[in-house]
Design an enzyme around this catalytic site. Sequence first.
Site, PDB file in Angstrom:
ATOM      1  N   SER A 105      -6.596  -2.739   2.363  1.00 18.36           N
ATOM      2  CA  SER A 105      -6.994  -2.157   1.079  1.00 18.36           C
ATOM      3  C   SER A 105      -7.344  -3.205   0.030  1.00 18.36           C
ATOM      4  O   SER A 105      -7.154  -2.994  -1.168  1.00 18.36           O
ATOM      5  CB  SER A 105      -5.891  -1.230   0.530  1.00 18.36           C
ATOM      6  OG  SER A 105      -5.728  -0.119   1.367  1.00 18.36           O
ATOM      7  N   GLU A 148     -14.138  -5.713   9.346  1.00 22.12           N
ATOM      8  CA  GLU A 148     -12.794  -5.506   9.877  1.00 22.12           C
ATOM      9  C   GLU A 148     -12.664  -4.125  10.496  1.00 22.12           C
ATOM     10  O   GLU A 148     -13.528  -3.255  10.323  1.00 22.12           O
ATOM     11  CB  GLU A 148     -11.738  -5.689   8.788  1.00 22.12           C
ATOM     12  CG  GLU A 148     -11.859  -4.715   7.627  1.00 22.12           C
ATOM     13  CD  GLU A 148     -10.845  -5.002   6.543  1.00 22.12           C
ATOM     14  OE1 GLU A 148     -10.163  -6.041   6.607  1.00 22.12           O
ATOM     15  OE2 GLU A 148     -10.719  -4.168   5.625  1.00 22.12           O
ATOM     16  N   ILE A 190     -11.309 -15.136  -0.722  1.00 24.13           N
ATOM     17  CA  ILE A 190     -10.005 -15.592  -0.253  1.00 24.13           C
ATOM     18  C   ILE A 190      -9.152 -14.357  -0.036  1.00 24.13           C
ATOM     19  O   ILE A 190      -9.045 -13.496  -0.919  1.00 24.13           O
ATOM     20  CB  ILE A 190      -9.339 -16.525  -1.280  1.00 24.13           C
ATOM     21  CG1 ILE A 190     -10.244 -17.730  -1.567  1.00 24.13           C
ATOM     22  CG2 ILE A 190      -7.973 -16.985  -0.770  1.00 24.13           C
ATOM     23  CD1 ILE A 190      -9.757 -18.601  -2.708  1.00 24.13           C
ATOM     24  N   GLY A 224     -25.134  -7.874   1.771  1.00 16.98           N
ATOM     25  CA  GLY A 224     -25.684  -6.770   2.551  1.00 16.98           C
ATOM     26  C   GLY A 224     -25.053  -5.457   2.135  1.00 16.98           C
ATOM     27  O   GLY A 224     -24.116  -5.415   1.325  1.00 16.98           O
ATOM     28  N   ARG A 225     -25.542  -4.382   2.677  1.00 12.75           N
ATOM     29  CA  ARG A 225     -25.001  -3.060   2.413  1.00 12.75           C
ATOM     30  C   ARG A 225     -23.667  -2.896   3.138  1.00 12.75           C
ATOM     31  O   ARG A 225     -23.509  -3.347   4.285  1.00 12.75           O
ATOM     32  CB  ARG A 225     -25.980  -1.984   2.881  1.00 12.75           C
ATOM     33  CG  ARG A 225     -27.321  -2.023   2.179  1.00 12.75           C
ATOM     34  CD  ARG A 225     -28.359  -1.147   2.864  1.00 12.75           C
ATOM     35  NE  ARG A 225     -27.994   0.269   2.817  1.00 12.75           N
ATOM     36  CZ  ARG A 225     -28.709   1.236   3.412  1.00 12.75           C
ATOM     37  NH1 ARG A 225     -29.805   0.927   4.105  1.00 12.75           N
ATOM     38  NH2 ARG A 225     -28.325   2.499   3.320  1.00 12.75           N
ATOM     39  N   GLU A 226     -22.689  -2.274   2.480  1.00 13.40           N
ATOM     40  CA  GLU A 226     -21.378  -2.059   3.093  1.00 13.40           C
ATOM     41  C   GLU A 226     -21.385  -0.722   3.819  1.00 13.40           C
ATOM     42  O   GLU A 226     -21.425   0.339   3.187  1.00 13.40           O
ATOM     43  CB  GLU A 226     -20.279  -2.092   2.029  1.00 13.40           C
ATOM     44  CG  GLU A 226     -20.126  -3.448   1.363  1.00 13.40           C
ATOM     45  CD  GLU A 226     -18.932  -3.499   0.427  1.00 13.40           C
ATOM     46  OE1 GLU A 226     -17.847  -3.010   0.812  1.00 13.40           O
ATOM     47  OE2 GLU A 226     -19.089  -4.022  -0.685  1.00 13.40           O
ATOM     48  N   GLU A 255     -13.497 -17.037   3.315  1.00 16.90           N
ATOM     49  CA  GLU A 255     -14.712 -16.564   3.989  1.00 16.90           C
ATOM     50  C   GLU A 255     -15.947 -16.729   3.112  1.00 16.90           C
ATOM     51  O   GLU A 255     -15.871 -16.641   1.880  1.00 16.90           O
ATOM     52  CB  GLU A 255     -14.590 -15.079   4.344  1.00 16.90           C
ATOM     53  CG  GLU A 255     -13.630 -14.766   5.448  1.00 16.90           C
ATOM     54  CD  GLU A 255     -13.661 -13.278   5.799  1.00 16.90           C
ATOM     55  OE1 GLU A 255     -13.102 -12.920   6.840  1.00 16.90           O
ATOM     56  OE2 GLU A 255     -14.233 -12.485   5.027  1.00 16.90           O
ATOM     57  N   GLU A 263       0.817  -1.207   0.000  1.00 17.91           N
ATOM     58  CA  GLU A 263       0.000   0.000   0.000  1.00 17.91           C
ATOM     59  C   GLU A 263       0.859   1.269   0.000  1.00 17.91           C
ATOM     60  O   GLU A 263       0.413   2.331   0.432  1.00 17.91           O
ATOM     61  CB  GLU A 263      -0.944  -0.019   1.206  1.00 17.91           C
ATOM     62  CG  GLU A 263      -1.908  -1.195   1.200  1.00 17.91           C
ATOM     63  CD  GLU A 263      -2.710  -1.294   2.478  1.00 17.91           C
ATOM     64  OE1 GLU A 263      -3.643  -0.493   2.650  1.00 17.91           O
ATOM     65  OE2 GLU A 263      -2.410  -2.174   3.295  1.00 17.91           O
ATOM     66  N   SER A 274     -11.105   8.836   0.587  1.00 20.84           N
ATOM     67  CA  SER A 274     -11.170   7.996   1.789  1.00 20.84           C
ATOM     68  C   SER A 274     -12.343   8.340   2.688  1.00 20.84           C
ATOM     69  O   SER A 274     -12.647   9.509   2.939  1.00 20.84           O
ATOM     70  CB  SER A 274      -9.870   8.110   2.579  1.00 20.84           C
ATOM     71  OG  SER A 274      -8.793   7.576   1.841  1.00 20.84           O
TER      72      SER A 274
END
Length: 365
Positions: free
Chosen positions: A191, A315, A184, A226-228, A221, A16, A326
């Site tokens: 990011s 997270e 995965i 759903g909505r983020e 996972e 990043e 951002s």
Amino acid sequence: MKKKKVGLIFGGKSTEHEVSLQSAKNIIEAMDKTKYDVFLIGIDKKGRWHIKNNLKFLLNSSNPALLEFEKNKREVAIVPGENKNQILNLDTQEYFDQLDVIFPIIHGTFGEDGSLQGMLRMANIPFVGSSVLGSAISMDKDTSKRLLKAAGFNVAKSYTFTQANKNEINFEEIASVLGLPLFIKPSNQGSSVGVNKVYTKLEFETGIEEAFKFDHKILIEEEIVGREIECSILGNDYPIASLPGEVISKGDFYSYHAKYIDENGAILEIPAKLNNNRITKIQELAIKAFQTLNCEGLARVDFFLRKDDSVVINEVNTIPGFTKRSMYPKLWEASGISYSQLIDKLIELAIERHHRDSGFKKSLN
């Protein structure tokens, strides 16, 4: 009023790196120069530390994908200890003036995982953001999920594998439990680096190989539909939460490219269109997650909001992005705290915590 000397550390040996340069540029532009003298420390991709003596330090600043900072021969090192001046010019062997606080804005490994925080603690320099424990826990998706689940949060069902048990990964068994598609991801990246959404066995196998290129531990996972929803947190012992925002991705998921390269990769709904009860619920959960993972200073907490109104935590990011796109600073602006005020508060919180921790006994005598 005497101006504070603020060291801004950016770049780093992280995937990043370029995101960090974008964040650093925005922070520098937002800082009130009547309050702060900014001391720029750029870490290149080989881990060398460079002093920058002007604010025009970026090359290709108009292209986020090609950003880099101008390197020079003024390499420096941070020297641990109680000495007043902790930054040494390796060429002249002279110390630079003492800094009042460090603002680390290195995303990902070696910057967000507790490594840099441990060094700054050893050097006895106040710094913005979580300390070693909160940083390390939050960076490791496997460990943070275990703690959040133990604290009562809903988390996505998942499997964790390391290089040591990589041969135990079985597509058919995992797909029968988690369903398809599934995600995965490396356990210690941010990011969306190294993350893949997979639908087939071939994509699954390719995704496994790619994730292991970025970390020795990976997660597989289930997909959460759903909505983020994202929420920004600010504070030490008494954190506060911003209004939530929503990420409406135009692709399969909110990828690295959509976050930082493609301005049309996602729509950011700020604030999110939620009723008051849902806003309060998200804010309460975000603060609880922040405290559960021992975070301090700042964090962005990411959720999924399902149609049945249940909330699944995704997270916690302890050094969220500060780029023009951002969520973290944008959510605070929507909540009444400007970018410049936000920088002030983060610096105040860093110094406040340092004073608190400096007061503890260091010997039994």
